[in-house]
Write a protein that holds these residues in place. Structure first.
Motif, PDB file in Angstrom:
ATOM      1  N   THR A   1     -33.117 -25.556  66.750  1.00 46.08           N
ATOM      2  CA  THR A   1     -34.275 -24.274  66.271  1.00 46.08           C
ATOM      3  C   THR A   1     -35.187 -23.992  65.906  1.00 46.08           C
ATOM      4  O   THR A   1     -36.269 -23.029  65.951  1.00 46.08           O
ATOM      5  CB  THR A   1     -32.799 -23.947  64.997  1.00 46.08           C
ATOM      6  OG1 THR A   1     -33.351 -24.169  64.144  1.00 46.08           O
ATOM      7  CG2 THR A   1     -31.861 -23.677  65.396  1.00 46.08           C
TER       8      THR A   1
ATOM      9  N   GLY B   1     -26.524 -17.606  60.757  1.00 44.68           N
ATOM     10  CA  GLY B   1     -28.003 -18.318  61.012  1.00 44.68           C
ATOM     11  C   GLY B   1     -27.250 -19.676  60.581  1.00 44.68           C
ATOM     12  O   GLY B   1     -27.160 -20.853  60.454  1.00 44.68           O
TER      13      GLY B   1
ATOM     14  N   ALA C   1     -27.261 -23.532  61.605  1.00 44.42           N
ATOM     15  CA  ALA C   1     -27.546 -24.696  61.230  1.00 44.42           C
ATOM     16  C   ALA C   1     -26.313 -26.088  60.644  1.00 44.42           C
ATOM     17  O   ALA C   1     -26.597 -27.025  61.470  1.00 44.42           O
ATOM     18  CB  ALA C   1     -28.291 -24.860  59.872  1.00 44.42           C
TER      19      ALA C   1
ATOM     20  N   SER D   1     -32.003 -17.623  63.984  1.00 42.11           N
ATOM     21  CA  SER D   1     -33.189 -19.167  64.080  1.00 42.11           C
ATOM     22  C   SER D   1     -33.825 -19.656  63.013  1.00 42.11           C
ATOM     23  O   SER D   1     -33.530 -20.191  62.929  1.00 42.11           O
ATOM     24  CB  SER D   1     -33.373 -19.054  64.870  1.00 42.11           C
ATOM     25  OG  SER D   1     -32.334 -19.598  66.733  1.00 42.11           O
TER      26      SER D   1
ATOM     27  N   ALA E   1     -31.427 -20.761  60.268  1.00 40.76           N
ATOM     28  CA  ALA E   1     -30.716 -21.453  60.198  1.00 40.76           C
ATOM     29  C   ALA E   1     -31.884 -22.772  60.852  1.00 40.76           C
ATOM     30  O   ALA E   1     -32.055 -23.975  59.685  1.00 40.76           O
ATOM     31  CB  ALA E   1     -30.378 -22.069  61.365  1.00 40.76           C
TER      32      ALA E   1
ATOM     33  N   SER F   1     -31.969 -25.856  57.373  1.00 38.73           N
ATOM     34  CA  SER F   1     -32.127 -27.071  58.182  1.00 38.73           C
ATOM     35  C   SER F   1     -33.481 -27.913  57.894  1.00 38.73           C
ATOM     36  O   SER F   1     -33.335 -29.082  56.906  1.00 38.73           O
ATOM     37  CB  SER F   1     -32.056 -27.323  59.340  1.00 38.73           C
ATOM     38  OG  SER F   1     -31.250 -26.837  60.272  1.00 38.73           O
TER      39      SER F   1
END
Length: 383
Positions: A82, A123, A127, A248, A251, A255
């Motif tokens: 992402t 989001g 993830a 994104s 996410a 992450s």
């Protein structure tokens, strides 16, 4: 006066020349407009199919290359799926929303808190889904991984039926079954069952993670389609991009937090130094994997927008039959008879779904023509 400019890709679906309604027969005008919409719809579908197939095949090939050459970070593999979202700002800037075409009433606008909540929830789920796929690809062989991923069609069929009221015809059912069997045939053809060094406990973990990821991915597709229909309502390409960009971003943040909280970031320097093809190849692999995933994402969300979540999932599954061809070219894998049959089955399933859309398109055309002929449709003279 010049005709209006198409500020949005989906404006192509509604844009026509600037005609004087007093000088043109409305019935003829309606027929021309319908044909224009139909061709533009198919163009958008084909473009998004290419984005999804090319992006997903390239991303999977590069992801396998990352692990084969010594990559081992699950959170990094999750992050790169992402982190390339700023690329989406390019089409977003080039094709801005035509605000004049969008009503600004309270019935169509969405409050900022609700919109933010949607972006944050979706989001975070993305993830988590990416992380599950990363674990599965790390601990499972390519065959088992593909077999389990194919179950996303079955999950999507259930979610689409209950969440999106998706209707199933014999052709659609045939497409789902054949594509699933195609992916399964590719999976069972692989001789290896577990990657070297993977314990039984890790194997079970990878199996459960991939199965969960497939179910979560199908759920996400249905939720995105429902968001377009019930909440966002403004069905423009810019709105699709906004959803992809903001989810994104969320996410990516999740992450990145996981990468640093887990401590995996400390091993990235050694991972780069020990990469089989060198440090430059390591960086380029990550960069182009990120780009490929974003191209794939545009295709996924675009197909949800112009067709449905089930169709998007069918095309995603089709890539499971296309990927072996890319592996033959890139890695020199053997192209045996089983793989050929599996790809032919994939094309068969894909063709039946496309044919069902063609039948629906022809039916809509006939209904539009009947309405025009009987004076009950958009081709009637203004009173």
């Amino acid at each position: 006066m010049l005709p209006p400019v198409a500020h949005d890709l989906t404006d192509l679906l509604t844009m026509t020349d600037n005609e004087d309604p007093r000088a043109i027969n409305n019935g003829t005008q309606s027929s021309s407009r319908t044909n224009l919409k139909r061709w533009h719809w198919w163009i958008l579908v084909i473009i998004n199919i290419c984005f999804l197939l090319i992006g997903q095949v390239v991303a999977v090939i590069l992801g396998r290359f990352y692990y084969d050459q010594g990559g081992n970070s699950k959170w990094l593999a999750t992050l790169i799926q992402t982190i390339g979202f700023p690329i989406l700002l390019i089409p977003y800037i080039l094709f801005p929303s035509n605000n004049q075409k969008q009503p600004s009433t309270t019935t169509t606008s969405v409050s900022l808190p609700i919109l933010s909540l949607i972006y944050m929830i979706v989001g975070a789920l993305i993830a988590g889904d990416n992380m599950l796929y990363s674990i599965g690809l790390l601990y499972l062989s390519a065959s088992t991984y593909s077999l389990i991923c194919a179950t996303q069609l079955a999950f999507n069929a259930v979610f689409s039926f209950f969440i999106n009221s998706q209707k199933f015809t014999a052709l659609i059912f045939n497409s789902v079954v054949v594509l699933t069997l195609s992916a399964s045939l590719l999976a069972v053809n692989d001789d290896s069952d577990k990657p070297t060094g993977v314990t039984s406990k890790k194997y079970v973990l990878g199996f459960i993670a991939t199965l969960s990821a497939s179910a979560l991915y199908a759920f996400l597709l249905s939720i995105m389609q429902l968001s377009f229909q019930k909440v966002l309502k403004r069905e423009t390409f810019s709105v699709v991009l906004e959803l992809q960009i903001y989810t994104s971003f969320v996410a990516t943040c999740v992450s990145a937090i996981g990468l640093f909280a887990s401590g995996e970031w400390r091993s990235l320097g050694g991972e780069m130094a020990g990469f089989g093809k060198g440090g430059v190849a390591y960086v380029m692999t990550l960069v182009w994997t990120a780009v490929a995933w974003q191209v794939c994402s545009v295709g996924v969300v675009g197909l949800i927008f112009v067709v449905s979540s089930l169709f998007s999932n069918v095309i995603s599954t089709l890539s499971l039959a296309v990927t072996p061809l890319a592996a033959v070219v890139v890695f020199g894998d053997e192209m045996n008879g089983v793989k050929v049959v599996a790809m032919l089955m994939g094309l068969w399933g894909f063709s039946t779904y496309i044919y069902q859309n063609y039948l629906d398109d022809e039916k809509a055309k006939r209904l539009s023509t009947d309405d025009t002929d009987t004076g009950t449709g958009t081709g009637t003279q203004p009173k």
